[in-house]
Design a protein around this motif. Structure first.
Motif, short mmCIF file in Angstrom:
data_model
loop_
_atom_site.label_atom_id
_atom_site.label_comp_id
_atom_site.label_asym_id
_atom_site.label_seq_id
_atom_site.Cartn_x
_atom_site.Cartn_y
_atom_site.Cartn_z
N LEU A 226 -14.82 35.05 -20.14
CA LEU A 226 -13.72 35.78 -20.24
C LEU A 226 -12.60 34.87 -20.22
N PHE A 227 -12.39 33.68 -19.76
CA PHE A 227 -11.24 32.81 -19.57
C PHE A 227 -11.33 31.79 -20.20
N GLU A 228 -12.66 31.40 -21.05
CA GLU A 228 -12.61 30.15 -21.85
C GLU A 228 -13.71 30.07 -22.76
N GLN A 229 -13.66 29.48 -23.91
CA GLN A 229 -14.53 29.46 -24.93
C GLN A 229 -14.87 27.96 -25.30
N ARG A 230 -16.11 27.64 -25.58
CA ARG A 230 -16.50 26.38 -26.27
C ARG A 230 -16.85 26.56 -27.60
N LEU A 231 -15.97 25.86 -28.26
CA LEU A 231 -16.34 26.01 -29.89
C LEU A 231 -16.67 24.71 -30.43
N GLU A 232 -17.35 24.78 -31.34
CA GLU A 232 -17.68 23.84 -32.39
C GLU A 232 -16.67 23.45 -33.34
N VAL A 233 -15.88 22.47 -33.51
CA VAL A 233 -14.79 22.57 -34.51
C VAL A 233 -15.16 21.54 -35.67
N ARG A 234 -14.95 21.91 -36.73
CA ARG A 234 -14.96 21.02 -38.14
C ARG A 234 -13.70 20.48 -38.18
N MET A 235 -13.87 19.20 -38.33
CA MET A 235 -12.60 18.43 -38.40
C MET A 235 -12.73 17.68 -39.85
N LYS A 236 -11.73 17.23 -40.60
CA LYS A 236 -11.69 16.25 -41.64
C LYS A 236 -10.72 15.15 -41.32
N VAL A 237 -11.10 13.93 -41.72
CA VAL A 237 -10.32 12.73 -41.71
C VAL A 237 -10.20 12.15 -43.02
N ARG A 238 -9.15 11.78 -43.53
CA ARG A 238 -8.87 11.35 -44.88
C ARG A 238 -8.18 9.94 -44.44
N ASN A 239 -8.70 9.01 -45.11
CA ASN A 239 -8.13 7.74 -44.77
C ASN A 239 -7.63 7.24 -46.10
N PRO A 240 -6.13 7.14 -46.09
CA PRO A 240 -5.41 6.43 -47.29
C PRO A 240 -5.22 5.08 -47.48
N GLY B 223 -11.06 7.20 -48.60
CA GLY B 223 -12.13 8.27 -48.48
C GLY B 223 -11.99 9.20 -47.49
N GLU B 224 -12.94 9.87 -47.23
CA GLU B 224 -12.93 11.29 -46.04
C GLU B 224 -14.07 11.25 -45.44
N ALA B 225 -14.05 11.85 -44.28
CA ALA B 225 -15.50 12.11 -43.69
C ALA B 225 -14.84 13.31 -42.64
N GLU B 226 -16.08 14.49 -42.73
CA GLU B 226 -16.09 15.40 -42.01
C GLU B 226 -17.01 15.37 -40.81
N PHE B 227 -16.57 15.87 -39.68
CA PHE B 227 -17.50 15.90 -38.55
C PHE B 227 -17.27 17.11 -37.67
N ASP B 228 -18.14 17.40 -36.64
CA ASP B 228 -18.14 18.58 -35.91
C ASP B 228 -17.79 18.04 -34.24
N MET B 229 -16.99 18.80 -33.59
CA MET B 229 -16.69 18.16 -32.25
C MET B 229 -16.55 19.49 -31.28
N ILE B 230 -17.01 19.32 -30.17
CA ILE B 230 -16.86 20.50 -29.12
C ILE B 230 -15.37 20.58 -28.49
N VAL B 231 -14.68 21.68 -28.47
CA VAL B 231 -13.50 21.65 -27.92
C VAL B 231 -13.67 23.18 -27.07
N THR B 232 -12.60 22.89 -25.96
CA THR B 232 -12.59 24.07 -24.84
C THR B 232 -11.35 25.01 -25.50
N ALA B 233 -11.47 26.17 -25.44
CA ALA B 233 -10.29 27.01 -25.99
C ALA B 233 -10.03 28.35 -25.04
#
Length: 160
Positions: free
Chosen positions: A41-55, A91-101
């Motif tokens: 009810l008060f907290e969710q654990r989510l897997e978030v997909r992020m992308k990092v682009r390196n200029p 280039g760029e790289a995508e990765f998943d991480m767990i966050v608390t929401a």
């Protein structure tokens, strides 16, 4: 002999820094999507997909990430990842991480918005990348944009 030792240390530090580019640009970090992992009810654990682009013209060895995500201008989730990866030069790289929401406020705001604003949701991602580049140990970032609701929920449109 003892007076020569500090000089060697200083020379080693200067030589190590000489290999670092002086015009290192901040990498771009963007929010791609999410998937629920666990919820209460008060907290969710989510897997978030992020992308990092390196200029930059050098590869970016990332040793961790500290991130806070806002959706629809509301605090949505935060997390820390110690996952190591390398973003190639230019280039760029995508990765998943767990966050608390605590997603209730953001989801209520999204649900109460008009149809057009529910198709694309504004986001903001802030935090810092921890690196293994010489003396540069962390790079702060602050990125914003929009993400289609279908991608946010991990769904693809039928025409894709």
């Amino acid at each position: 002999m003892k007076t020569g030792m500090p000089l060697l240390v200083v020379l080693a530090l200067v030589a190590g820094c000489a290999g670092l580019p002086s015009d290192l640009k901040t990498p771009e970090v963007s929010f791609v999507g999410l998937r629920a992992v666990d919820a209460s009810l008060f907290e969710q654990r989510l897997e978030v997909r992020m992308k990092v682009r390196n200029p930059n013209l050098i590869e970016l060895p990332v040793k961790g990430l500290d991130v806070a995500v806002e959706l629809a201008n509301e605090p949505f989730a935060q997390g820390v990842s110690a996952r190591e990866f390398v973003v190639p030069a230019g280039g760029e790289a995508e990765f998943d991480m767990i966050v608390t929401a605590n997603a209730a406020t953001a989801l209520l705001k999204i649900a109460g918005s008009d149809r057009k604003s529910r198709e694309e949701i504004p986001y903001r991602v802030t935090g810092k990348l921890s690196t293994r580049i010489g003396l540069l140990r962390s790079i702060p970032f602050d990125e914003s944009g929009t993400v289609p609701v279908n991608e946010l929920l991990g769904k693809r449109r039928k025409d894709q």
